[in-house]
Design a protein around this motif. Structure first.
Motif, mmCIF file in Angstrom:
data_model
loop_
_atom_site.group_PDB
_atom_site.id
_atom_site.type_symbol
_atom_site.label_atom_id
_atom_site.label_comp_id
_atom_site.label_asym_id
_atom_site.label_seq_id
_atom_site.Cartn_x
_atom_site.Cartn_y
_atom_site.Cartn_z
ATOM 1 N N PRO A 1 0.815 -1.226 0.000
ATOM 2 C CA PRO A 1 0.000 0.000 0.000
ATOM 3 C C PRO A 1 0.849 1.277 0.000
ATOM 4 C CG PRO A 1 -0.901 -1.586 1.549
ATOM 5 C CD PRO A 1 0.413 -2.150 1.075
ATOM 6 N N GLY A 2 1.922 1.295 0.769
ATOM 7 C CA GLY A 2 2.792 2.471 0.810
ATOM 8 C C GLY A 2 3.492 2.711 -0.523
ATOM 9 N N ILE A 3 3.920 1.630 -1.151
ATOM 10 C CA ILE A 3 4.609 1.740 -2.446
ATOM 11 C C ILE A 3 3.635 2.263 -3.503
ATOM 12 C CG2 ILE A 3 5.719 0.391 -4.275
ATOM 13 C CD1 ILE A 3 6.696 -1.543 -2.038
ATOM 14 N N ARG A 4 2.441 1.681 -3.507
ATOM 15 C CA ARG A 4 1.434 2.104 -4.510
ATOM 16 C C ARG A 4 1.049 3.562 -4.293
ATOM 17 N NH1 ARG A 4 -1.236 -3.465 -4.139
ATOM 18 N NH2 ARG A 4 -0.395 -4.507 -5.981
ATOM 19 N N LEU A 5 0.917 3.954 -3.040
ATOM 20 C CA LEU A 5 0.532 5.346 -2.746
ATOM 21 C C LEU A 5 1.600 6.313 -3.263
ATOM 22 C CD1 LEU A 5 -1.403 7.333 -1.354
ATOM 23 C CD2 LEU A 5 -0.113 6.990 0.759
ATOM 24 N N ALA A 6 2.865 5.981 -3.016
ATOM 25 C CA ALA A 6 3.951 6.869 -3.469
ATOM 26 C C ALA A 6 3.958 6.973 -4.995
ATOM 27 C CB ALA A 6 5.294 6.353 -2.949
ATOM 28 N N LEU A 7 3.724 5.854 -5.667
ATOM 29 C CA LEU A 7 3.700 5.876 -7.141
ATOM 30 C C LEU A 7 2.494 6.664 -7.646
ATOM 31 C CD1 LEU A 7 4.838 2.203 -7.880
ATOM 32 C CD2 LEU A 7 6.116 4.303 -8.402
ATOM 33 N N ASP A 8 1.339 6.460 -6.998
ATOM 34 C CA ASP A 8 0.129 7.200 -7.396
ATOM 35 C C ASP A 8 0.327 8.706 -7.215
ATOM 36 O OD1 ASP A 8 -1.093 4.857 -7.978
ATOM 37 O OD2 ASP A 8 -2.374 4.786 -6.190
#
Ligand SMILES: Nc1ncnc2c1ncn2[C@@H]1O[C@H](COP(=O)(O)OP(=O)(O)O)[C@@H](O)[C@H]1O
Ligand SMILES: O=C(OP(=O)(O)O)[C@H](O)COP(=O)(O)O
Length: 384
Positions: A42-49
């Protein structure tokens, strides 16, 4: 002092370095529990988003300082991430002099513990990590109890340092769960990281009503009670510390154990009464009578905290004790919190994840949190 959260920061077009805990168990180069990787997504996806140019870093195992060890390369993790994120996640081996990466791209830095100065939290190394990014994000709850260059030092030198969503969620959930727990509160502490875990048992013994010990920790208590532990994993210089803890809290010691003559998967297992362990034997699991006794204590508990397998659960001959306790926790009505890299693997292996009330990615970190100390990586963020 307030904690800055990644969610609240504009990351568009910024280079972002997230410290993860990708210290996953491996067998023959394959990941045996991806729980920590799933938790980081979730943290990785949020940063990419949010439009970050993203670098991820982590340690894996305990390599000799300054030495590349292909068995402890993060290559399997890079492959896992590429599949999960459906995009390439290159593994960068030479990164300390700078990395070129575009917004929307993600790369993984090779095991930070291959770098000289990582374990000792060297300022020069920490500055080099900090110069790789505009924003440093600490999301490795499982490593937040370690003062290392990629957990503490980098936060000091980074332009912006903040907490990631996993770190924040763990602190929140554990804080709530441990505020006024239902009694009796039983802690189970096992595993192989004897010295760092024994250090927190003192404080834990003041918070819990009984302490069940297994693995190398139990061997210290058995030795301090005068039993022969032979070739078992334990630390002789911690026997006095174990003796001091044992007078503060009820610690039911194993009455029987499973022993072998070597630490190998096909070693012949033998069940022995605890007073019959020979000098050339090593204790590799609790015995069946002990497992039944401990399971009964767990069933009557109001809250259970579990870190560390009570035996070498990876191998069938020495897995029964951990399986019995995992099942007892799953079947109990207690509020159960379990955590730790190998504990997560045991939970997966015995299929009891759904019955745990809360699963933490941290083991030692979770014990230190229970101890009531501010974790060093958190303190570094708060000092910014
Ligand atoms: N009696 C024992 N002797 C040697 N190793 C043990 C014993 N009991 C458990 N272990 C090992 O301890 C390891 C897990 O320890 P640790 O890293 O401290 O746990 P966690 O990652 O859950 O915090 C497992 O690989 C397990 O095989
Ligand atoms: O796996 C970890 O801790 P854990 O075994 O207590 O869960 C963390 O990644 C910390 O690893 P370390 O104990 O080698 O510093």
């Amino acid at each position: 002092m307030t904690l800055l959260h990644m969610q609240d920061i504009d990351l568009a077009g910024k280079s972002v370095l997230i410290r993860e805990d990708f210290n996953v168990p491996l067998k023959d180069g394959a990941i045996t529990s991806a729980a920590r990787l799933e938790a980081a997504l979730p943290g990785i996806r949020l940063a990419l988003d949010k439009g970050a140019a993203l670098l991820l870093c982590s340690h894996l195992g305990r390599p000799s300082e300054g030495q590349f060890d292909e068995h402890l390369s993060l290559a399997p993790v890079a492959d896992w991430l590429s599949a999960a994120l459906k995009r390439p996640v290159p593994l960068l081996r030479d990164y300390l002099d700078g990395v070129t990466i575009q917004a929307g791209e993600v790369a993984l830095l090779e095991n930070v513990r291959f770098n000289i100065g990582e374990k000792t939290n060297d300022d020069t190394l920490a500055q080099r990590y900090a110069s790789l990014c505009d924003v440093f994000v600490m999301d490795a709850f499982g490593t937040a109890h370690r003062s290392e260059a990629s957990t503490v030092g980098v936060a000091k030198f980074a332009k912006v340092a903040c907490a990631g969503p996993l770190l924040a969620a763990e602190l929140n959930a554990l804080g709530k769960a441990l505020d006024n727990p239902t009694r009796p509160l039983t802690a189970i502490v096992g595993g192989s990281k004897v010295s760092s875990k024994l250090a927190v048992l003192n404080a834990l013994s003041e918070r819990c009503d009984q302490l069940i010990v297994g693995g190398g920790i139990a061997n210290c208590f058995l030795a301090s009670a005068g039993f022969t532990v032979g070739q078992s994993l334990y630390e002789a210089d911690l026997i006095d510390a174990a003796r001091r803890i044992a007078v503060k809290v009820n610690i039911p010691l194993p009455i029987d154990v499973v022993v072998a003559k070597a630490l190998v998967e096909d070693a012949a297992p033998k069940v022995k009464s605890i007073d019959k362990v020979a000098d050339d034997e090593m204790i590799l699991d609790i015995g069946p009578k002990t497992a039944v006794h401990f399971a009964g204590l767990l069933k009557d508990s109001g809250t259970i905290l579990w870190n560390g397998p009570v035996g070498v659960f990876e191998w069938a001959a020495f897995s029964s004790g951990t399986r019995t306790l995992a099942t007892a926790i799953a079947e109990s009505r207690a509020f159960s919190i379990a955590g730790g890299g190998d504990t997560l693997a045991a939970i997966d292996k015995f299929g009891v994840a759904a019955q745990m009330s809360y699963i933490s990615t941290g083991g030692g970190a979770f014990l230190e949190f229970v101890e009531g100390k501010t974790l060093p990586a958190l303190a570094a963020l708060m000092e910014k």
